[in-house]
Structures are given as structure tokens and as C-alpha cells.
Design a protein around this motif. Structure first.
Motif, PDB file in Angstrom:
ATOM      1  N   ARG A 212       3.336  -7.051  12.711  1.00  0.00           N
ATOM      2  CA  ARG A 212       4.765  -7.380  12.669  1.00  0.00           C
ATOM      3  C   ARG A 212       4.984  -8.782  12.110  1.00  0.00           C
ATOM      4  NH1 ARG A 212       8.189  -3.253  13.271  1.00  0.00           N
ATOM      5  NH2 ARG A 212       9.707  -4.540  14.371  1.00  0.00           N
ATOM      6  N   ALA A 533       8.272  -8.754   0.301  1.00  0.00           N
ATOM      7  CA  ALA A 533       8.932  -7.896   1.293  1.00  0.00           C
ATOM      8  C   ALA A 533       8.287  -6.514   1.339  1.00  0.00           C
ATOM      9  CB  ALA A 533      10.417  -7.774   0.970  1.00  0.00           C
ATOM     10  N   ARG A 534       7.915  -5.982   0.169  1.00  0.00           N
ATOM     11  CA  ARG A 534       7.255  -4.677   0.150  1.00  0.00           C
ATOM     12  C   ARG A 534       5.906  -4.747   0.867  1.00  0.00           C
ATOM     13  NH1 ARG A 534       9.048  -4.467  -5.239  1.00  0.00           N
ATOM     14  NH2 ARG A 534       6.966  -5.015  -5.993  1.00  0.00           N
ATOM     15  N   LYS A 537       6.527  -4.886   4.640  1.00  0.00           N
ATOM     16  CA  LYS A 537       6.985  -3.628   5.238  1.00  0.00           C
ATOM     17  C   LYS A 537       5.873  -2.582   5.233  1.00  0.00           C
ATOM     18  CE  LYS A 537      11.795  -4.509   3.999  1.00  0.00           C
ATOM     19  NZ  LYS A 537      12.918  -4.139   3.101  1.00  0.00           N
ATOM     20  N   ARG A 538       5.150  -2.483   4.126  1.00  0.00           N
ATOM     21  CA  ARG A 538       4.059  -1.510   4.070  1.00  0.00           C
ATOM     22  C   ARG A 538       2.913  -1.932   4.986  1.00  0.00           C
ATOM     23  NH1 ARG A 538       3.560  -0.632  -2.494  1.00  0.00           N
ATOM     24  NH2 ARG A 538       5.625   0.294  -2.829  1.00  0.00           N
ATOM     25  N   ARG A 540       2.909  -3.199   7.834  1.00  0.00           N
ATOM     26  CA  ARG A 540       3.106  -2.901   9.255  1.00  0.00           C
ATOM     27  C   ARG A 540       2.471  -1.568   9.637  1.00  0.00           C
ATOM     28  NH1 ARG A 540       9.391  -5.029   9.958  1.00  0.00           N
ATOM     29  NH2 ARG A 540       8.880  -7.237   9.839  1.00  0.00           N
ATOM     30  N   LEU A 563      11.420 -11.212   8.173  1.00  0.00           N
ATOM     31  CA  LEU A 563      10.214 -10.386   8.109  1.00  0.00           C
ATOM     32  C   LEU A 563       9.275 -10.660   9.272  1.00  0.00           C
ATOM     33  CD1 LEU A 563       9.379 -10.815   4.307  1.00  0.00           C
ATOM     34  CD2 LEU A 563      10.573  -8.902   5.373  1.00  0.00           C
TER      35      LEU A 563
END
Length: 630
Positions: A212, A533-534, A537-538, A540, A563
């Protein structure tokens, strides 16, 4: 009420201190006699005992005032119990008589208050300023934040009601407190401030914690480097692959035990011994030096231009809109030249054709394109636009030199309608700047092997201390993030197969994150931020964790803080920064925020998704050697 004896002072008349003694009246003496008679008459009765529900309690809940707030109650304590409930201690409230049980934490106090008097009563202030103290009986007061209602199953749920007045309050012991706070884990961070028997650990075995993402924030000297070095050592020992982007070369000697006297003394107090981090490897850009040339494993590497998104490159080069259009036109021309020459895709190679069709240039560059290829094409177009002879342009790429005429013919079509010579010259100058850095596509060094980087227990330190270029640092960070995420995706897909190998947990630590993702840069580099950001998110879902470390958190944009779900906050003085962080970090009570500017080195406010609530922690000293950078 009982009072301590007043002092004697010959320098002041007694009337300045207290009124003259008053002889008790006959009626007062009679009342006292009656009270003694009543007490004497009941001496034969059993001594008063506290009800069973209250035995062992340290205090009782108070009535709510008009200023009371939800999830917070006032607790009064007898003087002998004040030291049992210091700030941040845990308590259990057994609401009486409804029988509900609540768990809470002391967020303010303990305060000492006189019984039946205001703390600023004249009888107290007058005597105090005269050099003594009128000492009445007193009690303690704390403010308790309700964490939740504890059910019979010991599950903690949001409270529907409040504890009733005069309910007993019990102090939890260290083991119960640790269980309530959920500070168990595999990565030892430190101990709870005020109770060294409570070890605060990070639960690295859960995908909902480190993946996270984490922010380690604080001013210089607050202890960020100690925290980072501890996390590196602990994570590597639990089979994480650790990648550290070290812009100052501060961690290049962590393979050795610390020799710092202050750190050695702190280690001794904690019964720890100095020791270095094993399995460390230092990576330097080709042609650059490391701050620790004696390290046993130094690996030079080169960047591959073909792996970098053209949109990220044009943002890092700070091109304006007109220059971006010309850069993209030259990039497209280079792709067509590579195809014409059979460099990529190779004739008849179906896999290459498939890669071209599926290529996402927002994520990566064109396969096998070198920076020298692009530089040559920009140079030819600039010569055509400037009415110069393109055949006189010296081509840097050996792949192009023998095919100059064919290339010029192909490129002439891209030069039509673009007669702004100055704009093309600016693009040529900025691409030339990248060429002069001389770290792309070098034949005397290998590109990064992400398979080795993502090996369990492998600590990769990228020493960028000799680059002296924010542009170059950002190029390395952008390329490393993209390459790590791509390799982690591949490993994730393999791990999903019936006979697949387990996925390696990976931790990427970005030092001086404000230089890479500052508020000012973000507006000018939307593609770079989208790439980060990608990855966030990926990552996680794929055990890819990011840690952003900065001494200037005010320069981190809100989008980056969004984030992050875990925080380690060392000392921060700036009130504006603290106010901004309050809007991004939930769950930290006002009492902890007020402590933030005064934290000692090594202390931190810690909040992780595995913990019940934020906690003030004394971070354990670093056993490994750090190059202290002023």
C-alpha cells in the motif's frame, strides 16, 4: 481538606501570607465531636470495600460537558494511579451498569487537578508566588479516545454508545496493549515511546500493508536514514528484494557495521550489536564513480533508450508544445527508418510485427531504437529545414552511415511543412544534451538484469551521488521503475501457473523523492506521474512496494501522497507543512500532531494499515554503517 504546613518567613508579615489563625468556635468544636462520636460508633463494622466491578481500576469516567466530542471521554484518577496511565497508554472501560466494554487510548494528559478548587484559585496562586505551595488533595484527569467496542468474541467494532458516567477504567498491560494495537509483524521498527516492552513491527506478510506504499517524512537530522536502513536490513532478512535509489551515496557502506559512537551507545542500550547488511550490491551508471569504491560488488550499467517512453523523455527534456510536436515527428521518422533498414521489425519476424502492433509508447519506447538513431534523424531534418546540405551531416550511428542516402530520402517527407529552423535547433540541442551525458546504449556496459535485481534477499543500491544532474537521476528512476514493474508483471503471471514459482516481494525506496516528483514538476510531467501511478496501483496486487523518502514533504504533490497509505513521520517544524499533511493523513489525533515539531531524533509517529491506530515510536538504532551527509 488536608493541607501541607505553611512556611515561615521572617521577611514578610504573617498577614501577607495567610489570615491570622482563627480559634474554632464552640459550635465548630461541637460538630467535630459529633463526627468523632459517629465514627466511633461504627468502628465495629467491617471496613468499606470497593465493589467487585471496580476492583483493580485506575479511574472512573466523568459526566459529559457541553464541549464533549464523540469517541472521547474524560476519566478521573486518584493521585496514586496517575503514573499508571501516561500519554498513549491503552485502557479498557467497562461501562456500568450496561456491561458494555470499550477500548481506548489516552490522547491528552494525565493532568493533575486540585479537589474542589480551580487550579488557578487565589489560595493556590498567592502562596505559590510567595515561594511555597498550598497543597490540597488532588486527582488526575485524562482524555481517552474510544477505539471501539469490544464484543464477547474480543472483536473490536465501531461503538454505538458511549461509556456511562462513573464506569471503571482499567489500564492494559504491555502484552494486551500490543495485541490491541496490532503491532506484531516480521520487520522490527522500534518500540512504543514510553513502554520499551512493546515492540512495534511491520507485518510484511500481508499484501494489504507494504504494497500500500509508504512515506518516510521529516527534516534533516530527524532520523529518516536510520529508519530506512532498519527497513532495508529487516526486509532483506525476510526475503524481500530491496532496490534503493540513493541520490547522496549515504547507504553505500551499509554492508559494514556502524562505527558511530552515538549509534553504538544506542545499540548497547537496546542489547543489540552492530552489524552490516548482507548481500548488498552497488550499481553505478557507466562512467560514474561510487562513494564507496571499496565495496566488493560494484556493477556499472547503461541505460537503454529503447525502454523509455518518448512522452516521458520529452517531459524530462522540458520541451514546450512546439518542440514536443517536432520531437514526436522525428521519433516517428526514426521508427520508419528502422523499419526500412530491417533493424526492427526484422523482415519475416512475426513476433516483431506483433510487438509493433501491441506497443504502448506511454509505457515504453520503440524496440532497438538508440539515442544516436534519434539524434541523427533530428540532425538531418534540421539541416533540411535550415537549407543546408543534409549529406554533410555526420551520423553518429554506425547503423545509419552506410545507408545515408536512403535515410535522407525517407526523412525529407517529414521535413516538409516544418520550416521553423529555431524550433528544430532547440530540439537538436536538447537531444544533444542527452547524448553528452553519455550513459545511453554504451557498448562497454550491460543494461540492468531485472531478474537478478528481483532475487529474494538481494539489496541493490543505485549510487547516483556522482551524477550531479537531476535530469540524469530522474531518467534512471523512471527507467528503473518501468523495468521493475515490467519484470514483476512477468513474474506475477508465471506465479499464477500451476507449476509457477512464488512471486518475489519487492521493495523500492526512493530517496529525495521531492526531486523526482515535486509539485512544480508534476504539472509539467503528467505522463511521468501517470507511469508512477500505474506502478503504484498495479504493485498493490503484485507485491511491489514503494517507499518515498523526503526531507521536504511540502514539495510532494497531493496526488503522490494519495498513493501512500503508510507513514513514518519524523520531526517536522513547518506549521504549513503539518497543516497540509493533516489533510492527507487520517487517524492521527491532535495530541500527536502537536508533538510532531518537538520529536527527538529517532522518534517518529508511525501509522501502517496493519495497526489499529497511529503510535509514537522510538525507532531502533541502525546497526549498519551510514555515511552521514550534512
Amino acid at each position: 481538606m488536608d493541607t501541607a504546613p505553611l512556611w515561615e518567613d521572617n521577611d514578610y508579615p504573617s498577614t501577607h501570607l495567610m489570615p491570622d489563625p482563627v480559634t474554632p468556635s464552640e459550635k465548630e468544636r461541637e460538630t467535630e465531636d459529633q463526627q468523632r462520636d459517629v465514627l466511633a460508633s461504627i468502628r465495629g463494622l467491617p471496613a468499606w470495600e470497593e465493589p467487585a466491578e471496580y476492583q483493580g481500576s485506575v479511574g472512573r469516567t466523568m459526566f459529559d460537558t457541553p464541549g464533549a466530542t464523540d469517541n472521547s471521554v474524560t476519566v478521573l484518577l486518584p493521585p496514586e494511579c496517575i503514573e499508571r496511565v501516561p500519554a498513549q497508554s491503552m485502557v479498557r472501560i467497562t461501562s456500568y451498569p450496561d456491561g458494555r466494554t470499550y477500548l481506548g487510548i489516552v490522547i491528552a494528559g494525565p493532568f493533575a487537578e486540585p479537589d474542589g478548587l480551580r487550579a488557578d484559585a487565589p489560595s493556590l496562586t498567592v502562596t505559590a508566588v510567595r515561594g511555597a505551595m498550598f497543597m490540597p488533595r488532588y486527582h488526575g484527569r485524562v482524555q481517552v479516545e474510544i477505539l471501539g467496542e469490544q464484543l464477547a468474541s474480543r472483536a473490536l467494532v465501531p461503538p454505538r454508545f458511549r461509556p456511562l458516567p462513573n464506569s471503571p477504567v482499567f489500564a492494559l498491560n504491555s502484552s494486551d496493549t500490543a495485541a490491541v494495537l496490532h503491532v506484531a509483524g516480521t520487520i522490527q521498527l522500534g518500540v512504543a515511546a514510553g513502554d520499551e516492552t512493546i515492540n512495534v513491527k511491520i507485518d510484511s506478510s500481508r499484501k494489504s500493508v507494504l504494497p500500500r506504499h509508504t512515506g518516510i517524512l521529516g527534516t534533516t537530522g530527524g532520523g529518516k536514514s536510520t529508519t530506512v536502513s532498519r527497513i532495508i536490513k529487516e526486509a532483506a532478512s525476510t526475503d524481500y528484494a530491496v532496490i534503493l535509489l540513493d541520490t547522496e551515496g549515504e547507504y553505500t557502506e551499509i554492508n559494514q557495521p556502524t562505527t558511530d559512537p552515538t549509534m553504538l551507545a544506542a545499540l548497547q542500550r537496546r542489547s543489540m550489536r552492530p552489524e552490516g547488511v548482507t548481500n548488498t550490491h552497488i550499481f553505478t551508471l557507466v562512467g560514474k564513480d561510487t562513494s564507496n569504491p571499496t565495496h566488493p560488488d560494484i556493477v556499472p550499467f547503461t541505460l537503454e533508450f529503447s525502454t523509455m517512453s518518448p512522452y516521458v523523455v520529452e517531459e524530462l527534456l522540458d520541451l514546450n508544445d512546439a518542440q514536443k510536436q517536432r520531437f514526436e515527428k522525428a521519433y516517428d521518422a526514426t521508427k520508419h527508418v528502422l523499419k526500412d533498414l530491417g533493424i526492427f521489425p526484422e523482415p519475416g519476424n512475426d513476433n516483431h510485427q506483433k510487438l509493433v502492433v501491441e506497443l504502448d509508447e506511454f509505457d515504453t519506447g520503440y524496440p532497438r531504437m538508440k539515442l544516436s538513431h534519434l539524434y541523427d534523424i533530428v540532425g538531418i531534418i534540421h539541416a533540411i529545414v535550415s537549407k543546408e546540405e543534409p549529406a554533410d551531416v555526420f551520423l553518429r550511428s554506425p547503423d545509419f552511415r552506410s545507408q545515408k542516402d536512403q535515410i535522407i530520402t525517407r526523412v525529407k517527407g517529414y521535413a516538409q511543412g516544418t520550416d521553423n529552423r529555431l524550433s528544430w535547433r532547440a530540439v537538436l540541442g536538447k537531444v544533444s544534451r542527452l547524448m553528452r551525458i553519455n550513459v545511453f546504449d554504451r557498448p562497454d556496459a550491460q543494461p540492468l538484469d531485472y531478474g537478478k535485481l528481483l532475487t529474494p534477499g538481494h539489496v541493490s543500491i543505485f549510487d547516483l551521488s556522482d551524477t550531479d544532474s537531476p535530469l540524469l537521476n530522474n531518467l534512471v528512476i523512471a527507467d528503473l521503475l518501468r523495468g521493475t514493474q515490467k519484470r514483476q508483471d512477468e513474474m506475477y503471471q508465471q506465479s499464477q501457473q500451476p507449476d509457477g514459482t512464488p512471486l518475489t516481494k519487492t521493495l523500492i525506496i526512493i530517496e529525495e523523492a521531492h526531486e523526482f516528483l515535486s509539485e512544480e514538476r508534476l504539472s509539467a510531467m503528467p505522463n511521468l506521474f501517470q507511469q508512477v501511478a500505474r506502478i503504484a496501483k498495479r504493485g498493490r496486487k503484485r507485491w511491489l512496494s514503494l517507499i518515498f523518502v523526503t526531507q521536504l514533504p511540502q514539495h510532494l504533490p497531493r496526488q503522490v501522497l494519495g498513493l501512500v497509505n503508510n507513514f513514518v513521520l519524523h520531526k517536522i517544524n513547518d506549521a504549513v507543512t503539518i497543516s497540509r499533511l493533516k489533510g492527507s493523513i487520517a487517524g492521527i489525533d491532535e495530541a500527536l500532531w502537536q508533538r510532531l515539531p518537538g520529536l527527538a531524533p529517532g522518534q517518529a509517529i508511525v501509522t501502517f494499515t496493519s495497526m489499529t491506530r497511529p503510535l509514537l515510536v522510538a525507532v531502533d538504532p541502525a546497526p549498519a554503517k551510514l555515511r552521514m551527509i550534512d
